[in-house]
Design an enzyme around this catalytic site. Structure first.
Site, short mmCIF file in Angstrom:
data_model
loop_
_atom_site.label_atom_id
_atom_site.label_comp_id
_atom_site.label_asym_id
_atom_site.label_seq_id
_atom_site.Cartn_x
_atom_site.Cartn_y
_atom_site.Cartn_z
N HIS A 13 16.06 -9.09 9.37
CA HIS A 13 15.97 -9.99 10.51
C HIS A 13 15.72 -11.42 10.01
O HIS A 13 14.85 -11.64 9.18
CB HIS A 13 14.81 -9.59 11.43
CG HIS A 13 15.09 -8.35 12.22
ND1 HIS A 13 14.26 -7.88 13.20
CD2 HIS A 13 16.13 -7.49 12.18
CE1 HIS A 13 14.77 -6.78 13.73
NE2 HIS A 13 15.90 -6.51 13.13
N TYR A 30 7.68 -11.03 20.41
CA TYR A 30 6.22 -11.12 20.59
C TYR A 30 6.01 -11.81 21.93
O TYR A 30 6.37 -12.98 22.11
CB TYR A 30 5.61 -11.97 19.47
CG TYR A 30 5.61 -11.29 18.12
CD1 TYR A 30 6.76 -11.23 17.34
CD2 TYR A 30 4.45 -10.70 17.61
CE1 TYR A 30 6.76 -10.60 16.10
CE2 TYR A 30 4.44 -10.07 16.37
CZ TYR A 30 5.60 -10.02 15.62
OH TYR A 30 5.60 -9.40 14.39
N PRO A 80 -2.82 -6.18 13.33
CA PRO A 80 -1.41 -6.01 12.99
C PRO A 80 -0.47 -7.11 13.50
O PRO A 80 0.69 -7.14 13.09
CB PRO A 80 -1.04 -4.66 13.61
CG PRO A 80 -2.08 -4.40 14.64
CD PRO A 80 -3.31 -5.09 14.20
N LYS A 106 0.89 -8.03 8.29
CA LYS A 106 0.54 -8.34 6.90
C LYS A 106 -0.08 -7.19 6.11
O LYS A 106 -0.09 -7.22 4.87
CB LYS A 106 -0.45 -9.52 6.86
CG LYS A 106 0.18 -10.84 7.22
CD LYS A 106 1.11 -11.32 6.12
CE LYS A 106 1.93 -12.50 6.54
NZ LYS A 106 3.35 -12.36 6.28
N TYR A 126 4.83 -15.91 8.02
CA TYR A 126 5.29 -14.60 8.49
C TYR A 126 6.16 -13.92 7.45
O TYR A 126 6.02 -12.74 7.17
CB TYR A 126 6.07 -14.81 9.80
CG TYR A 126 6.45 -13.55 10.55
CD1 TYR A 126 5.59 -13.04 11.52
CD2 TYR A 126 7.65 -12.91 10.33
CE1 TYR A 126 5.93 -11.90 12.24
CE2 TYR A 126 8.00 -11.78 11.05
CZ TYR A 126 7.14 -11.28 12.00
OH TYR A 126 7.48 -10.16 12.72
P1 FAD Z 1 -3.63 3.67 3.69
O1 FAD Z 1 -2.24 3.65 4.17
O2 FAD Z 1 -4.74 3.83 4.70
O3 FAD Z 1 -3.74 4.83 2.61
C1 FAD Z 1 -4.98 5.31 2.12
C2 FAD Z 1 -4.80 6.75 1.69
O4 FAD Z 1 -6.04 7.24 1.16
C3 FAD Z 1 -4.46 7.67 2.86
O5 FAD Z 1 -3.36 8.47 2.53
C4 FAD Z 1 -5.74 8.47 3.08
O6 FAD Z 1 -5.47 9.76 3.61
C5 FAD Z 1 -6.30 8.53 1.68
N1 FAD Z 1 -7.75 8.76 1.61
C6 FAD Z 1 -8.72 8.28 2.42
N2 FAD Z 1 -9.93 8.74 2.04
C7 FAD Z 1 -9.71 9.52 0.96
C8 FAD Z 1 -10.57 10.29 0.13
N3 FAD Z 1 -11.88 10.34 0.33
N4 FAD Z 1 -10.01 11.00 -0.89
C9 FAD Z 1 -8.67 10.94 -1.11
N5 FAD Z 1 -7.81 10.24 -0.34
C10 FAD Z 1 -8.33 9.54 0.68
N6 FAD Z 1 1.15 -3.79 7.97
C11 FAD Z 1 2.25 -4.57 7.70
O7 FAD Z 1 2.33 -5.16 6.61
N7 FAD Z 1 3.28 -4.72 8.60
C12 FAD Z 1 3.24 -4.13 9.82
O8 FAD Z 1 4.21 -4.23 10.56
C13 FAD Z 1 2.06 -3.35 10.15
N8 FAD Z 1 1.97 -2.75 11.35
C14 FAD Z 1 0.93 -1.89 11.58
C15 FAD Z 1 0.88 -1.25 12.80
C16 FAD Z 1 -0.15 -0.37 13.06
C17 FAD Z 1 -0.19 0.30 14.40
C18 FAD Z 1 -1.17 -0.11 12.07
C19 FAD Z 1 -2.28 0.87 12.33
C20 FAD Z 1 -1.13 -0.75 10.86
C21 FAD Z 1 -0.10 -1.64 10.60
N9 FAD Z 1 -0.02 -2.32 9.38
C22 FAD Z 1 1.04 -3.17 9.15
C23 FAD Z 1 -1.04 -2.09 8.35
C24 FAD Z 1 -0.61 -1.07 7.26
O9 FAD Z 1 -0.17 0.12 7.85
C25 FAD Z 1 -1.78 -0.80 6.30
O10 FAD Z 1 -2.27 -2.04 5.85
C26 FAD Z 1 -1.35 0.07 5.09
O11 FAD Z 1 -1.23 1.41 5.47
C27 FAD Z 1 -2.36 -0.03 3.94
O12 FAD Z 1 -1.99 0.83 2.89
P2 FAD Z 1 -3.08 1.46 1.93
O13 FAD Z 1 -2.32 2.30 0.95
O14 FAD Z 1 -3.98 0.40 1.43
O15 FAD Z 1 -3.99 2.36 2.86
C1 DHB Z 2 5.54 -3.89 13.50
C2 DHB Z 2 4.19 -3.96 13.61
C3 DHB Z 2 3.59 -5.20 13.67
O1 DHB Z 2 2.26 -5.29 13.75
C4 DHB Z 2 4.34 -6.37 13.66
O2 DHB Z 2 3.73 -7.57 13.76
C5 DHB Z 2 5.69 -6.28 13.52
C6 DHB Z 2 6.30 -5.04 13.44
C7 DHB Z 2 6.19 -2.57 13.44
O3 DHB Z 2 5.48 -1.55 13.44
O4 DHB Z 2 7.42 -2.51 13.41
#
Ligand code: FAD
Ligand code: DHB
Length: 397
Positions: free
Chosen positions: A76, A204, A295, A299, A387
């Site tokens: 996009h 948005y 979210p 980021k 962004y």
């Molecule tokens: P996580 O994905 O949380 O992974 C951590 C892992 O550790 C998990 O698999 C968990 O099960 C495991 N774990 C936890 N505790 C233990 C333990 N004690 N022992 C072993 N394993 C354990 N970010 C963006 O950049 N763009 C977006 O568009 C965006 N949209 C989002 C929309 C929503 C609705 C949400 C909820 C989040 C969004 N995010 C977005 C944020 C993004 O999803 C997270 O920042 C990302 O998942 C972080 O990755 P991570 O690997 O640090 O943590």
């Molecule tokens: C998505 C989530 C977000 O928080 C955002 O700002 C843009 C896209 C997504 O899940 O696609």
């Protein structure tokens, strides 16, 4: 007696951060183990992020993880901002000299990296329990756990990477943490729907009843979010109510949201959280384990992946060349990017949501800011640059 073994890097968590770290270390010839307390199927199905900065896309490509992303991801070149019943387009490509973002779901990135790690013979222990880390101030920290069949295991490591998300076990092992946080007075209700997106780019929308975001996953699947009260019970939102609210918050003459079967529904709290330092002795935190953003700025996933690009280079210098300078700088290097993203996410969130009890003064400030970013090239450029990610991110092969 526990079964003992030895590796270089013990990684807690098979989210995007832990998986990419293991992959990057593998490219450097550094051995790791990932210990994850959920099943592989659960990790691959957890619905979360969908938007990748250009720099994140380029790193994934450069480390051999771009094949399916390039085939199925959707590039996009901008976004729409909607307010007061009008929809405005911000054209990132022309504002920023060609920057873009890619829609490619976190679930797919997780599947791609798990497949690549297993094909390379890496060790990922899914469905582990009683995961614990000890000895992080010694030069042989230990990662212990019960494996899927209940066998106690202890892995002696050179360093431990805490990639275990916001509720993980690693962050509490860092003494004297400084924590900065903000909880927002609203949540997001997110849905996945079998409906072709009715828009070419994300929308948005600030509506006086609350924020709404129109995203997508593929030409057949839409991903939509609604601002709802904090801790909103999902039962308050039958499908008909969700569609009616989406139609209202995105309303535009001659246009409507295409509806379809809802296949996933969840409520997410909105929080900013930054903890530092991200390192204590031989323990390094990465991703949501150290920081969370609301979210709205998309980021969180991008920050998690940037952290591990920095961490992989630091661990290569430390473990291959015995130079700990990059490791010593790790926390500051990451927190610089994290705070920029924290400000941007807070700003987008504050501009677009309607806080309970917000008065007319606050609404006017939000609308003035929205008019500014949709009419001033400088203001639009600042949004577009933040962004799409303006700091170069590179993986040194
Ligand atoms: P996580 O994905 O949380 O992974 C951590 C892992 O550790 C998990 O698999 C968990 O099960 C495991 N774990 C936890 N505790 C233990 C333990 N004690 N022992 C072993 N394993 C354990 N970010 C963006 O950049 N763009 C977006 O568009 C965006 N949209 C989002 C929309 C929503 C609705 C949400 C909820 C989040 C969004 N995010 C977005 C944020 C993004 O999803 C997270 O920042 C990302 O998942 C972080 O990755 P991570 O690997 O640090 O943590
Ligand atoms: C998505 C989530 C977000 O928080 C955002 O700002 C843009 C896209 C997504 O899940 O696609």
């Amino acid at each position: 007696m526990a079964v003992t073994s030895r590796t270089q890097v013990g990684i807690v968590g098979a989210g995007p951060a832990g998986l990419l770290l293991s992959h990057l270390l593998g490219l450097y010839g550094i051995e790791s183990i990932i210990v994850e307390n959920r099943s592989r199927a659960y990790c691959e199905a957890r619905q979360r992020a969908g938007l990748l900065e250009a720099g994140t896309v380029e790193v994934l490509r450069s480390v051999g993880l771009g094949k399916r992303m390039d085939a199925e991801g959707m590039e996009h070149g901008g976004i729409y901002l909607q307010f007061e019943g009008e929809r405005h387009h911000l054209d990132f490509r022309s504002l920023t000299n060609g920057r873009w973002v890619t829609i490619y779901a976190q679930t797919e990135i997780v599947k791609d990296i798990i497949a690549a790690r297993l094909a390379a013979g890496a060790q990922i222990e899914f469905s582990a329990s009683e995961v614990a880390v000890s000895g992080v101030t010694s030069d042989r920290p230990v990662l212990s756990y019960l494996d899927e069949s209940g066998v106690a295991r202890e892995v002696s490591c050179d360093v431990i990477a805490g990639c275990d998300g916001f509720h993980g076990i690693c962050r509490p092992l860092i003494p004297n943490l400084s924590v900065y946080e903000r909880t927002y007075p609203y949540s997001w209700l997110g849905i996945l729907a079998d409906a072709a997106p009715s828009t070419d780019e994300l929308i948005y929308s600030r509506h006086h009843d609350g924020f709404a975001l129109y995203s997508m996953r593929s030409p057949e699947v839409s991903r939509l979010y609604l601002q709802v009260p904090p801790d909103e019970p999902i039962g308050n939102w039958p499908d008909d109510r969700i569609w009616a609210e989406l139609q209202k918050r995105f309303a535009l003459d001659g246009w409507s949201v295409g509806e379809g079967a809802i296949t996933d529904k969840s409520v997410t709290a909105m929080r900013s959280f930054v903890a530092g330092p991200m390192r204590h002795g031989r323990l390094f935190l990465a991703g949501d384990a150290a920081h969370i953003v609301p979210p709205t700025g998309a980021k969180g996933l991008n920050l998690a992946l940037s952290d591990v690009v920095v961490l992989a280079a630091a661990l290569r210098a430390a473990l291959v060349s015995q130079s700990w300078e990059l490791a010593d700088a790790y926390s500051d290097t990451c927190l610089d990017r994290v705070w920029r993203a924290t400000h941007f996410s807070w700003w987008m969130t504050s501009m677009l949501h309607v806080a309970p009890g917000a008065d007319a003064f606050e609404s006017q400030l939000q609308l003035s800011q929205l008019r500014y970013v949709t009419s001033s090239r400088a203001a639009a450029l600042s949004l577009a640059e933040n962004y799409s990610g303006y700091k170069p991110l590179r993986f040194e092969h």
